[in-house]
Design a protein around this motif. Structure first.
Motif, mmCIF file in Angstrom:
data_model
loop_
_atom_site.group_PDB
_atom_site.id
_atom_site.type_symbol
_atom_site.label_atom_id
_atom_site.label_comp_id
_atom_site.label_asym_id
_atom_site.label_seq_id
_atom_site.Cartn_x
_atom_site.Cartn_y
_atom_site.Cartn_z
ATOM 1 N N THR A 93 0.856 -1.182 0.000
ATOM 2 C CA THR A 93 0.000 0.000 0.000
ATOM 3 C C THR A 93 0.893 1.232 0.000
ATOM 4 O OG1 THR A 93 -1.679 -1.172 1.274
ATOM 5 C CG2 THR A 93 -1.822 1.230 1.237
ATOM 6 N N PHE A 94 0.639 2.123 -0.920
ATOM 7 C CA PHE A 94 1.412 3.359 -1.020
ATOM 8 C C PHE A 94 0.740 4.426 -0.171
ATOM 9 C CE2 PHE A 94 2.387 7.387 -3.237
ATOM 10 C CZ PHE A 94 3.762 7.382 -3.023
ATOM 11 N N THR A 95 1.487 5.003 0.743
ATOM 12 C CA THR A 95 0.921 6.051 1.587
ATOM 13 C C THR A 95 1.804 7.292 1.514
ATOM 14 O OG1 THR A 95 2.098 5.260 3.538
ATOM 15 C CG2 THR A 95 -0.142 4.441 3.209
ATOM 16 N N PHE A 96 1.190 8.435 1.661
ATOM 17 C CA PHE A 96 1.906 9.702 1.670
ATOM 18 C C PHE A 96 1.068 10.706 2.442
ATOM 19 C CE2 PHE A 96 -0.730 9.424 -2.070
ATOM 20 C CZ PHE A 96 -1.386 10.641 -2.128
ATOM 21 N N LYS A 97 1.713 11.761 2.907
ATOM 22 C CA LYS A 97 0.987 12.808 3.636
ATOM 23 C C LYS A 97 0.038 13.498 2.670
ATOM 24 C CE LYS A 97 1.089 16.560 6.659
ATOM 25 N NZ LYS A 97 0.979 16.802 7.941
ATOM 26 N N GLU A 98 -1.198 13.644 3.088
ATOM 27 C CA GLU A 98 -2.196 14.261 2.224
ATOM 28 C C GLU A 98 -2.552 15.658 2.722
ATOM 29 O OE1 GLU A 98 -5.379 11.799 0.638
ATOM 30 O OE2 GLU A 98 -4.427 10.081 1.618
ATOM 31 N N TYR A 99 -2.616 16.582 1.784
ATOM 32 C CA TYR A 99 -3.047 17.942 2.048
ATOM 33 C C TYR A 99 -4.315 18.185 1.250
ATOM 34 C CZ TYR A 99 1.522 18.936 4.060
ATOM 35 O OH TYR A 99 2.638 18.935 4.855
ATOM 36 N N GLN A 100 -5.256 18.865 1.864
ATOM 37 C CA GLN A 100 -6.491 19.193 1.168
ATOM 38 C C GLN A 100 -6.207 20.240 0.099
ATOM 39 O OE1 GLN A 100 -9.550 17.736 1.622
ATOM 40 N NE2 GLN A 100 -8.347 16.331 2.856
ATOM 41 N N TYR A 101 -6.794 20.048 -1.050
ATOM 42 C CA TYR A 101 -6.637 21.015 -2.135
ATOM 43 C C TYR A 101 -7.993 21.317 -2.734
ATOM 44 C CZ TYR A 101 -5.384 23.160 -6.561
ATOM 45 O OH TYR A 101 -5.290 24.017 -7.623
ATOM 46 N N LYS A 102 -8.377 22.586 -2.694
ATOM 47 C CA LYS A 102 -9.626 23.002 -3.319
ATOM 48 C C LYS A 102 -9.300 23.409 -4.746
ATOM 49 C CE LYS A 102 -13.533 26.024 -3.044
ATOM 50 N NZ LYS A 102 -14.769 25.554 -2.580
ATOM 51 N N ASP A 103 -9.877 22.685 -5.693
ATOM 52 C CA ASP A 103 -9.618 22.916 -7.110
ATOM 53 C C ASP A 103 -10.446 24.104 -7.592
ATOM 54 O OD1 ASP A 103 -8.786 22.661 -9.689
ATOM 55 O OD2 ASP A 103 -9.874 20.813 -10.106
ATOM 56 N N SER A 104 -9.963 25.315 -7.270
ATOM 57 C CA SER A 104 -10.668 26.537 -7.666
ATOM 58 C C SER A 104 -9.840 27.253 -8.732
ATOM 59 C CB SER A 104 -10.861 27.452 -6.462
ATOM 60 O OG SER A 104 -9.624 27.999 -6.059
ATOM 61 N N PRO A 105 -10.474 28.097 -9.528
ATOM 62 C CA PRO A 105 -9.724 28.847 -10.541
ATOM 63 C C PRO A 105 -8.578 29.674 -9.946
ATOM 64 C CG PRO A 105 -12.070 29.012 -10.977
ATOM 65 C CD PRO A 105 -11.918 28.334 -9.649
ATOM 66 N N LYS A 106 -8.791 30.267 -8.779
ATOM 67 C CA LYS A 106 -7.739 31.085 -8.160
ATOM 68 C C LYS A 106 -6.558 30.233 -7.702
ATOM 69 C CE LYS A 106 -10.660 34.917 -6.796
ATOM 70 N NZ LYS A 106 -11.192 35.724 -5.704
ATOM 71 N N ASN A 107 -6.851 29.080 -7.091
ATOM 72 C CA ASN A 107 -5.764 28.185 -6.667
ATOM 73 C C ASN A 107 -5.000 27.658 -7.872
ATOM 74 O OD1 ASN A 107 -6.190 28.460 -3.927
ATOM 75 N ND2 ASN A 107 -7.440 26.619 -3.754
ATOM 76 N N GLU A 108 -5.721 27.277 -8.918
ATOM 77 C CA GLU A 108 -5.065 26.781 -10.134
ATOM 78 C C GLU A 108 -4.204 27.872 -10.766
ATOM 79 O OE1 GLU A 108 -4.769 23.749 -11.921
ATOM 80 O OE2 GLU A 108 -5.441 23.000 -9.975
ATOM 81 N N MET A 109 -4.696 29.096 -10.790
ATOM 82 C CA MET A 109 -3.947 30.205 -11.365
ATOM 83 C C MET A 109 -2.668 30.459 -10.558
ATOM 84 S SD MET A 109 -5.169 34.075 -12.308
ATOM 85 C CE MET A 109 -5.430 34.555 -10.619
ATOM 86 N N THR A 110 -2.788 30.454 -9.228
ATOM 87 C CA THR A 110 -1.618 30.661 -8.370
ATOM 88 C C THR A 110 -0.579 29.576 -8.611
ATOM 89 O OG1 THR A 110 -2.955 31.732 -6.665
ATOM 90 C CG2 THR A 110 -0.826 30.867 -5.973
ATOM 91 N N ARG A 133 1.309 26.470 2.307
ATOM 92 C CA ARG A 133 2.576 27.049 2.739
ATOM 93 C C ARG A 133 2.881 28.394 2.104
ATOM 94 N NH1 ARG A 133 6.277 21.597 3.496
ATOM 95 N NH2 ARG A 133 4.846 20.702 5.029
ATOM 96 N N SER A 134 2.268 28.654 0.979
ATOM 97 C CA SER A 134 2.497 29.947 0.331
ATOM 98 C C SER A 134 1.644 31.035 0.962
ATOM 99 C CB SER A 134 2.194 29.860 -1.166
ATOM 100 O OG SER A 134 0.792 29.715 -1.389
ATOM 101 N N GLY A 135 0.682 30.616 1.814
ATOM 102 C CA GLY A 135 -0.185 31.580 2.472
ATOM 103 C C GLY A 135 -1.202 32.190 1.534
ATOM 104 N N ARG A 136 -1.450 31.502 0.432
ATOM 105 C CA ARG A 136 -2.369 32.026 -0.572
ATOM 106 C C ARG A 136 -3.639 31.203 -0.671
ATOM 107 N NH1 ARG A 136 0.884 34.824 -5.084
ATOM 108 N NH2 ARG A 136 2.851 35.200 -4.036
ATOM 109 N N THR A 137 -4.063 30.621 0.427
ATOM 110 C CA THR A 137 -5.277 29.811 0.425
ATOM 111 C C THR A 137 -6.438 30.654 -0.056
ATOM 112 O OG1 THR A 137 -4.436 28.524 2.258
ATOM 113 C CG2 THR A 137 -6.777 28.334 1.797
ATOM 114 N N ARG A 138 -7.090 30.145 -1.096
ATOM 115 C CA ARG A 138 -8.220 30.858 -1.686
ATOM 116 C C ARG A 138 -9.343 29.898 -1.953
ATOM 117 N NH1 ARG A 138 -5.036 34.355 -6.309
ATOM 118 N NH2 ARG A 138 -3.732 35.518 -4.904
ATOM 119 N N ASN A 139 -10.540 30.415 -1.953
ATOM 120 C CA ASN A 139 -11.723 29.586 -2.258
ATOM 121 C C ASN A 139 -12.126 29.727 -3.693
ATOM 122 O OD1 ASN A 139 -11.846 28.676 0.348
ATOM 123 N ND2 ASN A 139 -12.986 30.471 1.004
#
Length: 113
Positions: free
Chosen positions: A27-44, A107-113
């Motif tokens: 079983t492959f495991t890795f640390k998971e971070y939540q990612y909201k697939d929003s246009p602003k996050n994708e652009m950043t 970590r970039s401090g640019r969390t956006r919705n």
């Protein structure tokens, strides 16, 4: 016509079964971070990714080596956490990418919705 003796067939199937059994429990495991697939996050993310693709460190590379270079450039700390212990391999489906993006955004401090 090729003929396989009963003993040979038995040995071949035994090896095949062992290969299946040895890999079945991995079983492959890795640390998971939540990612909201929003246009602003994708652009950043894309802005940083594009800058890294054009950097002198990564621009002359190609294929998997370039992908690794770009990811490490985008976020060295997230890259270390998610890829260093188990580097991305040729042909591998990158199931860690969304987690990498989530780590980067956090970590970039640019969390956006």
């Amino acid at each position: 016509m090729l003929r396989i003796s009963s003993l040979s067939w038995f040995l071949i199937m035994g090896i095949f079964d062992k290969c299946l059994t040895d890999n079945a429990g991995v079983t492959f495991t890795f640390k998971e971070y939540q990612y909201k697939d929003s246009p602003k996050n994708e652009m950043t993310f894309h802005e940083f990714e594009s800058a890294c693709e054009q950097s002198s460190a990564c621009s002359q590379l190609s294929g998997l080596t370039r992908t690794r270079c770009v990811r490490e450039c985008v976020s060295p700390s997230c890259y270390r956490e998610l890829y260093v212990s188990d580097p991305l391999e040729e042909g591998e489906i990158d199931v860690r990418l969304n987690s990498f993006k989530g780590c980067f955004i956090q970590r970039s401090g640019r969390t956006r919705n």
